[in-house]
Write a protein that holds these residues in place. Structure first.
Motif, short mmCIF file in Angstrom:
data_model
loop_
_atom_site.label_atom_id
_atom_site.label_comp_id
_atom_site.label_asym_id
_atom_site.label_seq_id
_atom_site.Cartn_x
_atom_site.Cartn_y
_atom_site.Cartn_z
N ALA A 1 31.70 -5.92 14.73
CA ALA A 1 32.42 -5.43 15.89
C ALA A 1 31.71 -4.24 16.54
O ALA A 1 31.84 -4.01 17.74
CB ALA A 1 33.84 -5.03 15.50
N VAL A 2 30.94 -3.49 15.75
CA VAL A 2 30.29 -2.27 16.25
C VAL A 2 28.88 -2.50 16.78
O VAL A 2 28.23 -1.58 17.24
CB VAL A 2 30.25 -1.18 15.15
CG1 VAL A 2 31.65 -0.78 14.75
CG2 VAL A 2 29.45 -1.64 13.95
N ASN B 1 28.78 0.70 3.98
CA ASN B 1 29.23 1.19 5.27
C ASN B 1 30.27 0.20 5.78
O ASN B 1 29.95 -0.97 6.03
CB ASN B 1 28.05 1.28 6.25
CG ASN B 1 28.44 1.80 7.61
OD1 ASN B 1 29.62 1.86 7.95
ND2 ASN B 1 27.46 2.14 8.41
N PRO B 2 31.53 0.62 5.94
CA PRO B 2 32.58 -0.32 6.34
C PRO B 2 32.32 -0.99 7.69
O PRO B 2 32.80 -2.09 7.93
CB PRO B 2 33.85 0.54 6.42
CG PRO B 2 33.50 1.87 5.91
CD PRO B 2 32.02 1.97 5.76
N ARG C 1 21.50 0.77 -5.48
CA ARG C 1 21.60 0.87 -4.02
C ARG C 1 22.99 0.49 -3.56
O ARG C 1 23.61 -0.42 -4.10
CB ARG C 1 20.60 -0.09 -3.35
CG ARG C 1 19.23 0.49 -3.18
CD ARG C 1 18.29 -0.44 -2.46
NE ARG C 1 18.78 -0.79 -1.11
CZ ARG C 1 18.27 -1.77 -0.40
NH1 ARG C 1 17.30 -2.52 -0.89
NH2 ARG C 1 18.72 -2.03 0.80
N VAL C 2 23.47 1.19 -2.53
CA VAL C 2 24.77 0.87 -1.96
C VAL C 2 24.70 0.62 -0.45
O VAL C 2 25.66 0.15 0.14
CB VAL C 2 25.84 1.96 -2.26
CG1 VAL C 2 26.14 2.02 -3.75
CG2 VAL C 2 25.41 3.31 -1.73
N TRP C 3 23.56 0.93 0.18
CA TRP C 3 23.38 0.72 1.61
C TRP C 3 22.33 -0.35 1.81
O TRP C 3 21.33 -0.37 1.11
CB TRP C 3 22.91 2.00 2.31
CG TRP C 3 23.59 3.24 1.83
CD1 TRP C 3 23.02 4.27 1.13
CD2 TRP C 3 24.96 3.61 2.00
NE1 TRP C 3 23.95 5.23 0.86
CE2 TRP C 3 25.17 4.85 1.38
CE3 TRP C 3 26.05 2.98 2.61
CZ2 TRP C 3 26.39 5.49 1.35
CZ3 TRP C 3 27.28 3.62 2.58
CH2 TRP C 3 27.44 4.86 1.96
N CYS D 1 22.43 3.04 7.75
CA CYS D 1 23.77 3.17 7.17
C CYS D 1 23.88 4.34 6.19
O CYS D 1 24.85 5.09 6.24
CB CYS D 1 24.18 1.87 6.48
SG CYS D 1 24.57 0.57 7.65
N GLY D 2 22.91 4.48 5.31
CA GLY D 2 22.98 5.53 4.30
C GLY D 2 23.04 6.92 4.88
O GLY D 2 23.90 7.73 4.52
N ASN D 3 22.13 7.24 5.81
CA ASN D 3 22.11 8.57 6.41
C ASN D 3 23.40 8.87 7.17
O ASN D 3 23.96 9.97 7.08
CB ASN D 3 20.92 8.73 7.36
CG ASN D 3 19.62 8.89 6.61
OD1 ASN D 3 19.61 9.18 5.41
ND2 ASN D 3 18.52 8.69 7.29
#
Length: 194
Positions: free
Chosen positions: A34-35, A151-152, A167-169, A175-177
């Motif tokens: 959506a973004v 990142n939602p 890792r999560v991003w 997204c991470g920054n």
């Protein structure tokens, strides 16, 4: 690993997950955002057909097998979107799923090795291959390295190649920054309050 940019994962500039796990990653990355101007590839029959053809080509390259021909129609789209949500829930731990999912696949012995392919057509064949690849990846230990960006607003599926799989991003720059900056600002606001 293949970097096929014609599939859904390639549109995010990410490498494919190894082996058949690339099919799950590609399915997850059909989702729109959506973004950002990223369309949902399972919204219409034409883009869904293009996606499945490109994804199965990559799957064949990654597994060394002949890609099956799976035809999808507009009737398959709700089931494919539901399958995508189901796989996303597995990765995020959002829901426990104790429902057995039937597999319709054929196994044969060709050129000195076992080969497998889904039987049937449409969403049922895609679901069979996705569930089979998830099972195989869970047994090889690679399934836990397939993740979705925390990142939602993103949720892109990526294969975590870090040594300790933390890792999560999907991308630290995009997204991470952003998420780390938001968290830092929130912490500062929290400590500044009386």
């Amino acid at each position: 690993m293949s970097d096929d940019t014609s599939g859904s994962t390639g549109r995010f500039g990410l490498p494919q997950a190894p082996g058949g796990l690339c099919l799950l990653q590609d399915l997850l990355n059909t989702a729109g955002m959506a973004v950002a101007p990223v369309p949902d590839l399972l919204d219409d029959e034409t883009t869904a057909r293009s996606w499945i053809d490109a994804s199965l080509r990559t799957w064949g390259e990654q597994t060394g097998q002949t890609p099956p021909r799976i035809a999808v129609s507009s009737r398959d789209l709700p089931a494919l979107r539901a399958l995508r949500g189901h796989v996303r829930d597995w990765l995020t731990g959002e829901a426990e799923d104790r429902t057995p999912h039937p597999l319709t696949a054929g196994i044969s012995f060709r050129h000195g090795r076992l080969a497998y392919e889904p039987q049937g057509n449409g969403a049922v064949a895609v679901a069979s291959l996705v569930h089979l690849e998830a099972l195989l990846a869970s047994h090889t230990g690679t399934f836990t390295r397939l993740k979705t960006c925390m990142n939602p607003a993103c949720g892109v599926a990526f294969y975590d190649m870090s040594r300790n799989s933390t890792r999560v991003w999907h991308d630290m720059k995009t997204c991470g920054n952003v998420m780390n900056l938001r968290a830092s600002r929130a912490r500062r606001r929290g400590t500044a309050a009386p």
